[in-house]
Design a protein around this motif. Structure first.
Motif, PDB file in Angstrom:
ATOM      1  N   SER A 114      -3.375  -3.173 -15.936  1.00 46.86           N
ATOM      2  CA  SER A 114      -2.679  -2.970 -14.599  1.00 46.86           C
ATOM      3  C   SER A 114      -1.342  -3.329 -14.689  1.00 46.86           C
ATOM      4  CB  SER A 114      -3.411  -3.584 -13.580  1.00 46.86           C
ATOM      5  OG  SER A 114      -3.362  -4.898 -13.561  1.00 46.86           O
ATOM      6  N   CYS A 115      -0.690  -2.805 -13.629  1.00 48.24           N
ATOM      7  CA  CYS A 115       0.557  -3.376 -13.440  1.00 48.24           C
ATOM      8  C   CYS A 115       0.568  -4.707 -12.704  1.00 48.24           C
ATOM      9  CB  CYS A 115       1.660  -2.437 -12.587  1.00 48.24           C
ATOM     10  SG  CYS A 115       3.279  -3.131 -12.589  1.00 48.24           S
ATOM     11  N   PHE A 116      -0.361  -5.004 -12.020  1.00 48.11           N
ATOM     12  CA  PHE A 116      -0.465  -6.365 -11.644  1.00 48.11           C
ATOM     13  C   PHE A 116      -0.601  -7.430 -12.667  1.00 48.11           C
ATOM     14  CE2 PHE A 116      -2.234 -10.054  -9.293  1.00 48.11           C
ATOM     15  CZ  PHE A 116      -1.829  -9.776  -7.993  1.00 48.11           C
ATOM     16  N   ASN A 119       2.909  -7.745 -14.213  1.00 48.75           N
ATOM     17  CA  ASN A 119       3.847  -8.506 -13.363  1.00 48.75           C
ATOM     18  C   ASN A 119       3.325 -10.075 -13.575  1.00 48.75           C
ATOM     19  OD1 ASN A 119       5.544  -6.438 -12.719  1.00 48.75           O
ATOM     20  ND2 ASN A 119       4.478  -6.005 -10.770  1.00 48.75           N
ATOM     21  N   HIS A 140       6.354  -6.920  -4.412  1.00 52.83           N
ATOM     22  CA  HIS A 140       4.976  -6.863  -4.674  1.00 52.83           C
ATOM     23  C   HIS A 140       4.362  -7.875  -4.851  1.00 52.83           C
ATOM     24  CE1 HIS A 140       0.928  -5.198  -6.235  1.00 52.83           C
ATOM     25  NE2 HIS A 140       1.256  -4.232  -5.352  1.00 52.83           N
ATOM     26  N   SER A 142       2.010  -8.741  -6.759  1.00 49.96           N
ATOM     27  CA  SER A 142       1.862  -9.236  -8.105  1.00 49.96           C
ATOM     28  C   SER A 142       3.266  -9.898  -8.811  1.00 49.96           C
ATOM     29  CB  SER A 142       1.478  -7.905  -9.137  1.00 49.96           C
ATOM     30  OG  SER A 142       2.456  -7.031  -8.694  1.00 49.96           O
ATOM     31  N   ASP A 185      11.141  -4.919  -6.471  1.00 46.66           N
ATOM     32  CA  ASP A 185      10.495  -3.442  -6.803  1.00 46.66           C
ATOM     33  C   ASP A 185      11.693  -2.428  -6.601  1.00 46.66           C
ATOM     34  OD1 ASP A 185       8.520  -4.943  -6.065  1.00 46.66           O
ATOM     35  OD2 ASP A 185       7.714  -3.665  -4.542  1.00 46.66           O
ATOM     36  N   ASP A 214      10.230  -3.569 -10.963  1.00 44.55           N
ATOM     37  CA  ASP A 214       8.832  -3.017 -10.860  1.00 44.55           C
ATOM     38  C   ASP A 214       8.997  -1.591 -10.357  1.00 44.55           C
ATOM     39  OD1 ASP A 214       6.273  -2.401  -9.837  1.00 44.55           O
ATOM     40  OD2 ASP A 214       5.933  -4.070  -9.237  1.00 44.55           O
ATOM     41  N   CYS A 216       6.783   1.115  -9.879  1.00 48.60           N
ATOM     42  CA  CYS A 216       5.524   1.511  -9.923  1.00 48.60           C
ATOM     43  C   CYS A 216       5.431   2.800  -8.647  1.00 48.60           C
ATOM     44  CB  CYS A 216       4.592   0.528  -9.156  1.00 48.60           C
ATOM     45  SG  CYS A 216       3.589  -0.498 -10.631  1.00 48.60           S
ATOM     46  N   HIS A 217       6.428   2.809  -7.674  1.00 49.78           N
ATOM     47  CA  HIS A 217       6.399   3.993  -6.819  1.00 49.78           C
ATOM     48  C   HIS A 217       7.603   4.910  -7.117  1.00 49.78           C
ATOM     49  CE1 HIS A 217       3.244   3.222  -3.916  1.00 49.78           C
ATOM     50  NE2 HIS A 217       3.356   1.822  -4.092  1.00 49.78           N
ATOM     51  N   THR A 245       2.962   1.506 -13.721  1.00 48.34           N
ATOM     52  CA  THR A 245       1.636   1.729 -13.793  1.00 48.34           C
ATOM     53  C   THR A 245       1.182   3.101 -14.056  1.00 48.34           C
ATOM     54  OG1 THR A 245      -0.414   1.566 -12.470  1.00 48.34           O
ATOM     55  CG2 THR A 245       1.724   2.368 -11.321  1.00 48.34           C
ATOM     56  N   LYS A 248      -0.570   5.452 -10.768  1.00 50.76           N
ATOM     57  CA  LYS A 248      -0.130   6.054  -9.502  1.00 50.76           C
ATOM     58  C   LYS A 248       0.295   7.504 -10.140  1.00 50.76           C
ATOM     59  CE  LYS A 248       0.902   2.234  -6.579  1.00 50.76           C
ATOM     60  NZ  LYS A 248       1.192   0.756  -7.033  1.00 50.76           N
ATOM     61  N   GLY A 255      -3.959   1.181 -15.474  1.00 43.36           N
ATOM     62  CA  GLY A 255      -3.325   0.562 -16.526  1.00 43.36           C
ATOM     63  C   GLY A 255      -1.745   0.380 -16.391  1.00 43.36           C
TER      64      GLY A 255
HETATM   65  C1  LIG Z   1       0.672  -0.506  -7.296  1.00 44.27           C
HETATM   66  C2  LIG Z   1       1.712  -1.513  -7.548  1.00 44.27           C
HETATM   67  C3  LIG Z   1       1.425  -2.444  -8.480  1.00 44.27           C
HETATM   68  C4  LIG Z   1       0.094  -2.531  -9.157  1.00 44.27           C
HETATM   69  O1  LIG Z   1      -0.110  -1.690 -10.138  1.00 44.27           O
HETATM   70  P1  LIG Z   1      -1.609  -1.547 -10.536  1.00 44.27           P
HETATM   71  O2  LIG Z   1      -1.349  -0.876 -11.913  1.00 44.27           O
HETATM   72  O3  LIG Z   1      -2.402  -0.742  -9.586  1.00 44.27           O
HETATM   73  O4  LIG Z   1      -2.040  -3.125 -10.748  1.00 44.27           O
HETATM   74  C5  LIG Z   1       2.155  -3.465  -8.892  1.00 44.27           C
HETATM   75  N1  LIG Z   1       3.586  -3.285  -8.082  1.00 44.27           N
HETATM   76  C6  LIG Z   1       4.052  -2.352  -7.260  1.00 44.27           C
HETATM   77  C7  LIG Z   1       5.225  -2.295  -6.622  1.00 44.27           C
HETATM   78  C8  LIG Z   1       2.918  -1.266  -6.919  1.00 44.27           C
HETATM   79  O5  LIG Z   1       3.190  -0.550  -5.932  1.00 44.27           O
END
Ligand SMILES: *Cc1c(COP(=O)(O)O)cnc(C)c1O
Length: 408
Positions: A114-116, A119, A140, A142, A185, A214, A216-217, A245, A248, A255
């Motif tokens: 995961s991205c969690f 991080n 975030h 994480s 982020d 990060d 992710c979004h 990630t 999303k 992952g």
């Molecule tokens: C969703 C998110 C994560 C976690 O991603 P996962 O792959 O769901 O663990 C980490 N950082 C940010 C900024 C996120 O939005």
């Protein structure tokens, strides 16, 4: 003997509930999509329009992505029953690492569950006691946890505040830090705002600091070619590390990854604990993600990103016309602010009755008193979907906010 322990837990749960901070889980009775089915209180499936998934390009339900995931499971097995370095690396893992690195313009990338985890993994092997991490206050959870696991000195700056970032960098330098890493982020998930990455990189240049984003979004749906926030802001200096990630935009499965220079990726593979001590990604996840990246990189990806931008624009201007308080911005995350957690929760419940799936966000996901409904747009939202959502907000949320002044 342990009864007081369980009693304490029940008290805590009752308190969460009384404050309106409970996070009940809705059960979907159909695949993820902008039109889906959710079980209501009686357990019956109810058709809803989904406005709260991270399914920005709509690839989570895409037939090609689903087929690629199924094919990978058939061809490579359900899973590896191993961490990567024992007997858990297949060509599909190397392929996904190479593909995500090439997409984002890095030498290498490393996969995580995961991205969690990415991080949690990224800071500790790279930075030690003599180093510093300067972290945005809205980062975030994480990132916050990952920084805690690392011995480097910690500095925090008010979100997006470049004067404060500069002050923290001055402090870190005068404290004698060797390497300094600025962590942010790319898009703040609860506010839908961009980090000012151009200014951050200019400051990083001046203070000889590294930048970690990060994204992710953003990865897959924002920036030129969907290459995320580092590709959006023209500035000197590089972004040294991107984490992201596959849960999303890039298939919605699960992952994460760290993308960086080769030596950084190599050390992560040798030392990062969530990498060394956790199972490898399932082949189905890799197969789906590879197909999602292929689509995101293709001309079709540009078309989907165009649709997402238009959907975002239509929803944002519509909600402003209704007069609801929203946080300004241009990302497909549109937070409608309620303040009180119970007001946000009640609005989400009434919107559900009106056929709209959205979620109230409250502490600890957002600060106390800043509860909100976070609306998220998708390339698959048609004008009709968006107009229906706006009608529901006008009919349900606006009167509620007026009645309660954001407080219940
Ligand atoms: C969703 C998110 C994560 C976690 O991603 P996962 O792959 O769901 O663990 C980490 N950082 C940010 C900024 C996120 O939005």
């Amino acid at each position: 003997m342990s009864e007081p322990f369980y009693a304490r837990i029940r008290t805590e749960l009752a308190r969460i509930d009384a404050e309106g901070l409970g996070k009940p889980e809705r059960v979907l009775a159909a695949p993820q999509g902008v039109e889906t089915l959710v079980r209501d209180a009686r357990g019956d499936p109810r058709a809803v329009l989904n406005f709260c998934a991270n399914n920005y390009l709509g690839l989570a339900g895409d037939a090609r992505v689903r087929e690629a995931a199924a094919r990978a499971a058939r061809d490579h097995g359900a899973g590896l029953a191993s961490v990567r370095f024992i007997c858990g690396t297949q060509e599909i893992h190397k392929e996904l690492e190479a593909e995500i690195a090439a997409y984002l313009g890095f030498e290498d990338a490393v996969l995580f569950a995961s991205c969690f985890d990415a991080n949690a993994a990224v800071f500790e092997p790279l930075l030690g006691e003599g180093d510093a991490i300067v972290s945005d206050s809205l980062n975030h959870a994480s990132i916050i946890d990952g920084v805690r696991l690392c011995k480097a000195r910690r500095y925090r700056y008010a979100s997006g505040d470049m004067n404060d970032l500069e002050a923290q960098l001055v402090q870190a330098r005068s404290d004698g830090a060797q390497a300094i890493l600025i962590a942010t982020d790319g898009v703040f998930s609860m506010d839908g705002k961009y980090a000012p990455l151009g200014d951050i990189r200019r400051l990083a240049e001046r203070f000889d600091a590294l930048v970690m984003v990060d994204d992710c979004h953003a990865t897959g749906h924002l920036g030129p070619g969907g290459r995320g926030t580092p590709a959006m802001f023209d500035a000197p200096g590089e972004v040294a590390i991107v984490t992201g990630t596959f849960g999303k935009t890039l298939s919605g499965a699960m992952g994460g990854f760290i993308a960086a220079r080769r030596e950084v990726a190599d050390l992560i593979r040798q030392r990062a604990r969530p990498y060394l001590f956790s199972n490898t990604l399932a082949p189905s996840v890799c197969g789906g993600a590879l197909e999602a990246i292929r689509i995101a990189r293709s001309p079709e990806g540009d078309e989907l990103r165009g649709r997402l931008a238009r959907a975002t624009q239509r929803f944002r201007s519509g909600i402003e016309d209704i007069g609801l308080p929203v946080l300004e911005g241009t990302t497909p995350i549109v937070p409608v602010m309620f303040g009180d957690a119970r007001a946000a929760q009640l609005a989400a419940a009434r919107l559900f009755e009106a056929g709209l799936l959205v979620t109230g966000f409250s502490f600890p996901v957002v600060p106390k008193g800043l509860a909100r409904i976070r609306v998220q747009l998708s390339a698959l939202h048609s004008d009709e979907h968006i107009d229906a959502a706006l009608r529901a907000f006008a009919a349900v949320a606006a009167p509620l906010l007026e009645e309660t002044d954001g407080r219940i």
